[in-house]
Enzyme design. Structure first.
Site, short mmCIF file in Angstrom:
data_model
loop_
_atom_site.label_atom_id
_atom_site.label_comp_id
_atom_site.label_asym_id
_atom_site.label_seq_id
_atom_site.Cartn_x
_atom_site.Cartn_y
_atom_site.Cartn_z
N ASP A 18 1.94 -6.16 -0.31
CA ASP A 18 0.88 -7.00 -0.90
C ASP A 18 -0.37 -7.01 -0.01
OD1 ASP A 18 2.93 -7.60 -2.61
OD2 ASP A 18 2.90 -9.77 -2.27
N ASP A 19 -1.48 -7.44 -0.58
CA ASP A 19 -2.73 -7.80 0.11
C ASP A 19 -3.66 -6.63 0.46
OD1 ASP A 19 -1.61 -10.26 -0.08
OD2 ASP A 19 -1.64 -10.73 2.07
N HIS B 196 -2.55 -7.88 -7.51
CA HIS B 196 -2.33 -9.09 -6.69
C HIS B 196 -3.55 -10.01 -6.84
CE1 HIS B 196 0.13 -11.11 -3.74
NE2 HIS B 196 -0.73 -11.02 -2.77
N HIS C 48 -7.11 -12.91 -4.31
CA HIS C 48 -5.87 -13.51 -3.79
C HIS C 48 -5.76 -14.96 -4.30
CE1 HIS C 48 -2.54 -14.40 -0.99
NE2 HIS C 48 -2.35 -13.11 -1.05
N HIS D 251 3.56 -6.68 3.83
CA HIS D 251 2.10 -6.69 3.66
C HIS D 251 1.50 -5.52 4.44
CE1 HIS D 251 3.51 -10.73 2.76
NE2 HIS D 251 2.45 -10.85 1.97
ZN LIG Z 1 -0.63 -11.97 -0.88
#
Ligand SMILES: [Zn+2]
Length: 241
Positions: free
Chosen positions: A66-67, A117, A121, A208
């Site tokens: 993620d991210d 995602h 965020h 991440h």
């Molecule tokens: Zn995240």
């Protein structure tokens, strides 16, 4: 006298018929037995080959990140996964895409799954459905501009999804089964330990690609699990199996 002889002839014929019938029935039952035992053998063989096939399937897991994308760490991760022939899933944040289009292109070229995602965020539980739809659509459109297709899977930031969103978007919300807490510990050994202690077939690992330690840990996890016979697939392949 003649009558007695006739009776003897009839008796002989009757006996002969009985013997013939007996022979015929025996042959038939032998044939049935042979067919039955042949069927039993082939059924056993079928069962055995099904079992063998099940045993031969390697355990499959999905690495999810993620991210990102992150200019340096996502690039290192993508190169490491390419060297190892591993496919993963990237839930990208839309605002991190401009300037990193080449990374999205590399994800697509290497067969990774690109998920959503949100754009900023966003915490989906705190926004209206309209705002959430805009967050998801904007990121999906950016990915589509680069790869030719939008995102079909979403990982809601903080794991916060709203059931009302299910009817608003056609994207499938994906959670995880192993949380490495990599963003918190930023410790390679701890991250690897969390995965190695819990891992089993069909796990979805949350990481991440925004931290150097996460990328280093992820590549070591791949090396160790590959040695144990694990296969890495995208979330889509794991779900649709
Ligand atoms: Zn995240």
């Amino acid at each position: 006298m003649k009558k007695k002889r006739n009776r003897q002839i009839i008796y002989c014929i009757f006996l002969a018929v009985l013997i013939l019938m007996g022979l015929f029935l025996k042959k038939k039952s032998d044939r049935i037995q042979a067919v039955n035992s042949q069927n039993a053998v082939s059924e056993q063989a079928e069962e055995k080959s099904e079992l063998e096939q099940e045993e031969e399937l390697p355990p499959r897991v999905a690495l999810t990140f993620d991210d990102g994308p992150h200019r340096i760490y996502t690039k290192n991760l993508l190169d490491g996964l390419r060297e190892r022939g591993v496919k993963a899933t990237f839930f990208v944040v839309g605002e991190n895409i401009p300037g990193n289009e080449d990374l999205i292109r590399q994800m697509e070229a290497d067969g990774h799954l690109i998920g959503n995602h949100t754009y900023n965020h966003a915490d989906i539980s705190k926004l209206s459905d309209e705002e959430n739809c805009r967050e998801l659509q904007k990121t999906s459109d950016l990915v589509k501009e680069i790869t030719g297709h939008g995102t079909a899977y979403v990982r809601p930031p903080f794991g916060n999804w709203k059931d009302t969103m299910d009817c608003r978007v056609t994207m499938i919300s994906v959670k995880w089964t192993i949380d490495t807490l990599d963003w918190k510990s930023k410790n390679v050994t701890e991250i690897i330990g969390k995965v190695m202690q819990q891992i089993s077939d069909h796990d979805i690992i949350l990481m991440h690609d925004y931290y150097e330690t996460s990328v280093e840990a992820a590549l070591q996890i791949v090396d160790r699990l590959q040695q144990e016979g694990y296969e890495f697939v995208t979330v889509e392949d794991l779900i649709l199996e």
